[in-house]
Design an enzyme around this catalytic site. Structure first.
Site, short mmCIF file in Angstrom:
data_model
loop_
_atom_site.label_atom_id
_atom_site.label_comp_id
_atom_site.label_asym_id
_atom_site.label_seq_id
_atom_site.Cartn_x
_atom_site.Cartn_y
_atom_site.Cartn_z
N HIS A 1 0.85 -1.20 0.00
CA HIS A 1 0.00 0.00 0.00
C HIS A 1 0.88 1.25 0.00
CE1 HIS A 1 -2.99 2.99 1.21
NE2 HIS A 1 -2.23 3.28 2.26
N TRP B 1 7.05 0.09 3.78
CA TRP B 1 7.60 0.79 2.60
C TRP B 1 8.96 1.40 2.92
CZ3 TRP B 1 8.79 5.90 1.07
CH2 TRP B 1 8.55 6.89 2.03
N THR C 1 6.34 27.08 5.72
CA THR C 1 5.06 26.44 5.45
C THR C 1 3.93 27.34 5.92
OG1 THR C 1 6.21 24.39 5.95
CG2 THR C 1 3.86 24.23 5.60
N ARG D 1 1.58 1.49 15.09
CA ARG D 1 1.18 1.32 13.69
C ARG D 1 1.65 -0.04 13.20
NH1 ARG D 1 5.59 5.02 10.41
NH2 ARG D 1 4.51 4.20 8.60
N TYR E 1 8.60 16.06 0.58
CA TYR E 1 8.34 17.37 -0.03
C TYR E 1 8.13 17.25 -1.53
CZ TYR E 1 9.17 19.15 4.52
OH TYR E 1 9.05 19.37 5.86
N HIS F 1 14.64 13.36 12.13
CA HIS F 1 13.46 13.46 13.02
C HIS F 1 12.56 12.23 12.86
CE1 HIS F 1 11.20 15.92 9.71
NE2 HIS F 1 10.90 14.66 9.61
N HIS F 2 12.84 11.39 11.88
CA HIS F 2 12.12 10.12 11.79
C HIS F 2 12.76 9.07 12.70
CE1 HIS F 2 9.85 11.33 8.14
NE2 HIS F 2 10.92 12.06 7.91
N LYS G 1 3.14 30.08 3.50
CA LYS G 1 2.29 29.66 2.39
C LYS G 1 0.82 29.69 2.78
CE LYS G 1 5.36 27.02 -0.38
NZ LYS G 1 4.90 27.69 -1.59
N SER H 1 12.79 6.29 -13.87
CA SER H 1 11.67 7.01 -14.45
C SER H 1 11.56 8.42 -13.86
CB SER H 1 10.38 6.22 -14.21
OG SER H 1 9.27 7.02 -14.46
N SER H 2 11.65 8.49 -12.52
CA SER H 2 11.54 9.80 -11.87
C SER H 2 12.67 10.72 -12.27
CB SER H 2 11.58 9.65 -10.35
OG SER H 2 10.49 8.93 -9.92
N ASP I 1 6.17 21.60 -26.60
CA ASP I 1 6.21 20.26 -26.03
C ASP I 1 7.23 20.27 -24.91
OD1 ASP I 1 6.21 17.47 -25.51
OD2 ASP I 1 5.70 17.05 -27.58
N GLU J 1 11.79 13.37 -0.16
CA GLU J 1 10.71 12.69 -0.89
C GLU J 1 9.33 13.17 -0.42
OE1 GLU J 1 10.43 10.62 -3.37
OE2 GLU J 1 8.38 9.91 -3.08
N SER K 1 -1.99 27.26 -5.40
CA SER K 1 -1.68 28.67 -5.68
C SER K 1 -2.21 29.10 -7.03
CB SER K 1 -0.17 28.90 -5.63
OG SER K 1 0.33 28.50 -4.40
N HIS L 1 13.04 12.14 3.51
CA HIS L 1 12.38 13.38 3.88
C HIS L 1 12.20 14.33 2.70
CE1 HIS L 1 10.06 15.48 6.69
NE2 HIS L 1 10.48 16.57 6.09
#
Lengths: 380, 192, 533
Positions: C83, C148, C335, C457, C264, C309-310, C338, C176-177, C112, C262, C275, C260
């Site tokens: 998932h 994951w 943040t 979790r 963002y 921080h993880h 924004k 790909s990315s 293009d 990732e 926006s 991290h």
């Protein structure tokens, strides 16, 4: 938009009202816990929570006010402004100051939590798939702590009782009023030892030792769980800690030392005693269900590709000594752990006998405690 | 599209730079491994002690005012059929004082095993101040079938040990390195 | 999300000689057209959203009651792992790449993407990556079951052989990315229409520009980490195994150094979308354009300094915990800027509430809730209590589902008339919005409570005191899951051209070059670059 606003208000109300209404039946907030540190953590949590609520309420009020008033259907003409340096500086600086205000108590609390000096005793906690092992460095005490909830409850064949999944056969026992230092490590994957009421959560990293501590003032039973995904039975390795008055603790420690010594003596004494195959099979089945079934399954089939099956193949039907070896020493680089400090020689003999004869394996082998003892002494 | 001609050159320059960044970042990922090790060595980040012998400075002052408790703990990893234990559970010493502790090891099988003991110190920051002048953990320990050995470890605590450390634990985990190059997935199957 | 026009001749003006395109399957296989590729990305991501969503529903079904009812714990772990991987790499990221493909050339006045053939590649390797990943379900032992985040040694020594497939598919997704990111950067640097200076670019272009640099910086690190996992498992290296002098915590440092930024990568393009939408429906220019750009850039920069921080519970020295706590708290500042800018954009506007605007407003509110719980999580001492509980699950689903996914929905509704040439079904779209908004909160809000109450979790079974809330959460999960079928209906209807024909600029207050071309957008646009004043 009225609907949205009311639902938001109701939601906020529910957020604060429900904990009060159901406080005794349903826990919705962090536990205050029973240690000085856990109280500090709780207060810090509430402080930060309320700051966030206030910020949220202000921002959303402005937004919903705008949504209600500044809508085209009311015939307003849109303003044209698109920046304002003063406002922008203000809402950069003010949040920064709020953050500093939060960082100060956070820092002092963290410094207190990380201060492991002046401890009164040390307990080494070792995680393995999926049980905890406790070893008292200042006493001659070490034992395994396993989930005590029966499988029948998990699979719904028996009604679930109050401490479902939060009960163990041998809890960790610590004295109240003493600074107990926990040394935490792992035998296989990463686990995490967590007791919410102490605000202690520390990862158990294989090959490394981590440190945490607590000082519990109230005697009681405190429950927690493994908090880091550690494989199939991650949900089934709870932590239970009993805090006792220092005198009671000392009494417990003496009796526990005595119990372990007696067990060793008993083991010596019984080495010479032969058990009948029926006795071995009965005891072996119990041991298999408590210690082996999580991976190899109650029916011995294992999980293909993950945990090897024991039926008609592999160690349970081949060389007997190799079977004892695997149970005694474990298999390096696999989930198979060593049971030499977990099970008695009789139990190992019983489970090996059981696995070699159950599920149609019918090797006819009978293994006695003396065989396990001989193996452990290197006489193979 | 005549204005695309100069752009195409632009493109290849940008692409080259971006591809180079991708390569650099890939390499950087691997470079983080030794960087992390170095970082841990300097800061005591992960609680490993130095794998090199220290030489005690002869002019080192023994700090008589402080007594530190050092606890010893040993474990063997899965599949290592050894007995491995320290001669004492803990000892008390002054910073600057040199002490020797013996560790006993016995190979209880009929196969030769090469093992390696890896140290871990808690609190991690204390690992910087635990200096070993002699240790079995600096090298592999080969042990023939049925053999027993006494392995000494000589150490001292640096007098600069932070004041708030009163007790530290040195733990050794013994790993089997006999077949270290064996691919490890196969072992699950082999345990059958 | 739509098929591109089949009959463009009526819709287009001066470019007849260009408007020739192949038909049938070949059109999609060999296309180098940014609109076709964008469309394929969007459909692919929606498919993956449904696949990952069904896995979430299996998780929620098992968690509806205490006890093990439906699946084996090992299969449950496969579900949580797949998932996560599918939603992150299969749903959210490709959806953003699809939007970038469709909209960036239209927004900057380019004919293009700069590298159309590579564009085709970067899409067509993705389905193979996910086929490889999903085929691991057929292996003995099933799919990866280590989360994951694939922490070693659970993913190395203690995993099944599906790890190899996981690693290969991660490599392909990474390639790909990276190709997508290179394409975006080159397009934005070199293909802007005359007069389109950097500080005139729409914020969606800006946020994607910054996102692309993040991708270039961290996807190679991910490739390195999965390679190390592979060699640790199969080739006898000891990067993460203490037995050979490695350190399992090193894995987490490397992973979160990627992980991290990732996070963002999955939210910055959302900022760009919102926006664009809020000023359009407030009929008022975006407040603080320049500060939006700087805030995005500083969030991206700070994202490289907060990874640990993880990992507060892994046992870090105090100085490291403090450093990462302060840095993480600091991210709240840009943040916040924004959010304040969006609210001020609404202030004294003349708002209407079409579906894209509804989703954008829901985004602002729910993302802010997720951001505020993020501040709570940044505080190290309390993080010890939150870490690895449902509080964290609630937090990141607020920012990723009611954040990133809602913004993608908003974008889809906003640009659907441009893509399909017809207006979407208004009733169904509103139904979709309200159903999603209510169910997403039933689904994720109570998770805060069970998390605070102590539910870890990634567990398939839990203690009895968590039962009531889990039942509510599961009901919300199914409601939210099935609400998304309404979205499918809306998009299919629009793709089949059922609906009011859309004008070139269907939204009164919308700004930007994409609204200067007809709806549906012709196969080739901006062959002659527009002049931007």
């Amino acid at each position: 938009m009225k609907v949205r606003l009311t639902s938001l208000l109701l939601g906020l109300l529910a957020l604060f009202a429900t904990p009060l209404a159901y406080a005794d039946s349903l826990q919705l907030n962090m536990t205050r816990g029973v240690t000085d540190i856990s109280q500090r953590v709780y207060n810090l949590h509430m402080l930060v929570f309320w700051i966030c609520v206030v910020i949220g309420v202000i921002v959303f009020s402005v937004m919903f006010w705008s949504i209600l008033r500044h809508r085209k259907s009311r015939g307003v003409t849109p303003a044209k402004f698109h920046d304002n340096v003063k406002v922008e500086i203000a809402w950069t600086v003010i949040p920064f100051l709020i953050l500093v205000a939060m960082a100060v108590p956070a820092t002092t609390t963290l410094l207190k939590m990380d201060d492991t000096s002046d401890s009164d005793m040390s307990v080494l906690i070792t995680g393995s798939q999926w049980r905890w092992h406790y070893s008292y460095l200042d006493y001659d005490i070490e034992y395994m702590s396993n989930l005590a909830t029966p499988r029948e409850q998990i699979y719904g064949r028996l009604p679930r009782t109050e401490n479902y999944l939060l009960e163990v056969d041998r809890p960790l026992v610590i004295p109240t009023g003493k600074k107990v230092r926990f040394l935490i490590t792992s035998d296989d994957v990463i686990h995490s030892w967590w007791v919410p009421e102490f605000a202690v959560k520390k990862d158990a990293n294989p090959g490394y030792i981590n440190e945490a501590w607590t000082r519990v003032d109230q005697p009681g039973i405190y429950r927690g769980q493994c908090a880091e995904l550690c494989g199939r039975d991650h949900a089934f390795m709870p932590v239970v800690v009993i805090a006792k008055d220092p005198e009671d603790f000392e009494a417990w420690a003496r009796s526990e030392e005595q119990r372990l010594a007696d067990r060793r003596a008993e083991e010596e004494r019984l080495l010479a005693m032969e058990m009948s195959k029926e006795e071995l099979m009965e005891m072996g089945q119990q041991v298999h269900m408590s210690y082996c079934a999580a991976c190899h399954q109650p029916n011995g089939q294992g999980v293909p590709g993950v945990f090897p099956g024991l039926v008609g193949q592999g160690i349970a039907v081949n060389d007997k000594t190799a079977h004892i070896d695997v149970v005694w020493n474990g298999v390096s680089g696999s989930a198979m752990q060593s049971f030499r400090n977990t099970l008695t020689m009789r139990e190992i003999a019983a489970v090996v006998t059981y696995q070699r004869n159950a599920w149609g394996n019918n090797t006819g082998d009978v293994v006695q405690a003396a065989d396990v003892h001989n193996f452990s002494q290197g006489n193979q | 599209m005549n204005q695309q001609q100069p752009k195409r050159q632009d493109n290849s320059r940008v692409i080259t730079r971006l591809l180079a960044s991708v390569m650099i970042m890939f390499a950087f990922g691997f470079a983080l491994v030794p960087l992390y090790e170095k970082f841990c060595e300097i800061t005591g980040f992960n609680g490993r002690t130095s794998s090199k012998a220290a030489t005690a400075d002869s002019g080192m002052q023994v700090d008589q005012s402080r007594v530190i408790t050092v606890e010893f703990h040993t474990r063997v990893s899965r599949g290592v059929p050894w007995e491995f234990r320290p001669e004492v559970r803990s000892l008390r010493l002054h910073p600057g004082e040199v002490k020797t502790v013996n560790f006993y090891v016995e190979n209880k099988t009929n196969r030769d095993v090469v093992a390696q003991a890896l140290p871990s110190v808690a609190p991690g920051e204390a690992s910087l101040f635990l200096n070993k002048t002699e240790c079995f953990c600096f090298e592999n320990q080969p042990l023939a079938a049925g053999e027993t050995a006494v392995m000494p470890m000589q150490f001292y605590l640096d007098p600069d040990l932070p004041d708030h450390v009163h007790r530290l634990t040195l733990s050794y985990m013994m790993y089997d390195l006999t077949e270290q190059a064996r691919p490890r997935t196969a072992r699950v199957e082999r345990s059958e | 999300m739509s098929t591109v026009v089949t009959d463009t001749h009526s819709a287009h003006d001066a470019h007849d000689h260009h408007d020739h395109k192949p038909t049938g399957i070949k059109r999609w296989l060999f296309t180098t057209n940014h609109k076709d590729i964008g469309t394929m990305y969007l459909w692919f991501s929606f498919l993956m959203f449904l696949v990952g969503g069904s896995m979430a529903l299996m998780i929620r079904a098992e968690l509806f009651q205490p006890g093990m009812q439906l699946v084996d714990p090992h299969f449950f772990n496969q579900m949580t792992t797949m998932h996560g991987v599918i939603m992150v790499f299969g749903a959210v990221m490709p959806a953003f790449v699809g939007l970038a493909n469709w909209m960036i050339p239209l927004m900057i006045g380019a004919p293009d993407m700069a590298l159309p053939r590579m564009n085709n590649w970067s899409f067509w390797i993705l389905p193979f990556a996910f086929l490889i990943l999903l085929s691991s379900f057929l292996m003995p032992g099933g799919a990866p079951a280590f989360g994951w985040t694939f922490y070693a040694p659970l993913s190395t020594t203690y995993s099944t052989d599906s790890t190899a497939l996981f690693v290969f598919s991660m490599h392909i997704m990474g390639m790909s990315s990276i190709m997508g990111a290179i394409n975006v950067i080159v397009t934005i640097m070199n293909m802007r229409a005359p007069g389109m200076t950097y500080m005139k670019m729409p914020l969606f272009v800006w946020t994607w520009f910054i996102t692309a640099f993040l991708l270039i910086a961290v996807m190679p690190v991910l490739a390195g980490v999965v390679t190390m996992v592979l060699t640790d498992k199969y080739f006898g290296t000891f990067f993460f195994d203490a037995a050979g002098g490695g350190d399992p915590v090193l894995f987490q440092h490397l992973f979160w150094f990627f992980g991290h930024p990732e996070v963002y990568i999955m939210i910055l393009p959302s900022f760009g979308i919102v926006s664009a939408i809020i000023p359009a429906f407030a009929r008022k220019p975006l407040f603080g354009y320049a500060s939006m750009v700087y805030a995005t850039a500083s969030i991206a920069g700070l994202s490289f300094l907060v990874w640990a921080h993880h990992m507060f519970t892994t046992g870090m020295p105090t100085f490291a915990s403090l450093f990462f706590m302060y840095m993480t708290m600091l991210i709240a500042v840009p943040t916040g800027v924004k959010v304040f800018n969006w609210v001020t954009t609404m202030w004294r506007g003349a708002m209407t509430f079409e579906t894209p605007m509804l989703f954008a407003i829901a985004f602002v509110v729910l993302f802010t809730i997720g951001g505020l719980s993020g501040i709570m999580l940044a505080i190290t001492p309390v993080d010890y209590q939150y870490h690895d509980t449902y509080f964290v699950v609630a937090h990141f689903h607020y920012v990723l589902v009611s954040g990133a996914v809602f913004s993608i929905m908003a974008a889809a509704y906003y640009w659907l008339p441009k893509w399909s040439g017809v207006m979407y079904d208004d009733f169904l779209s509103k139904l979709h919005f309200w159903a999603s908004l209510i169910s997403v909160n039933i689904l994720f809000f109570p998770m805060h409570f069970v998390g605070l109450a102590g539910m870890p979790r990634r567990i398939p079974d839990y203690a009895l005191q968590f039962a009531d809330i889990n039942a509510i959460v599961s009901v919300g999960g199914f409601l939210f899951g099935f609400s998304q079928l309404i979205f499918l209906a809306v998009v299919v209807k629009a793709a089949l051209k059922k609906g009011e024909p859309a004008p070139a600029k269907p939204w009164e207050g919308a700004e930007g070059l994409e609204w200067t071309v007809p709806s549906p957008a012709p196969y080739h646009t901006f062959d002659v670059p527009p002049q931007v004043k």
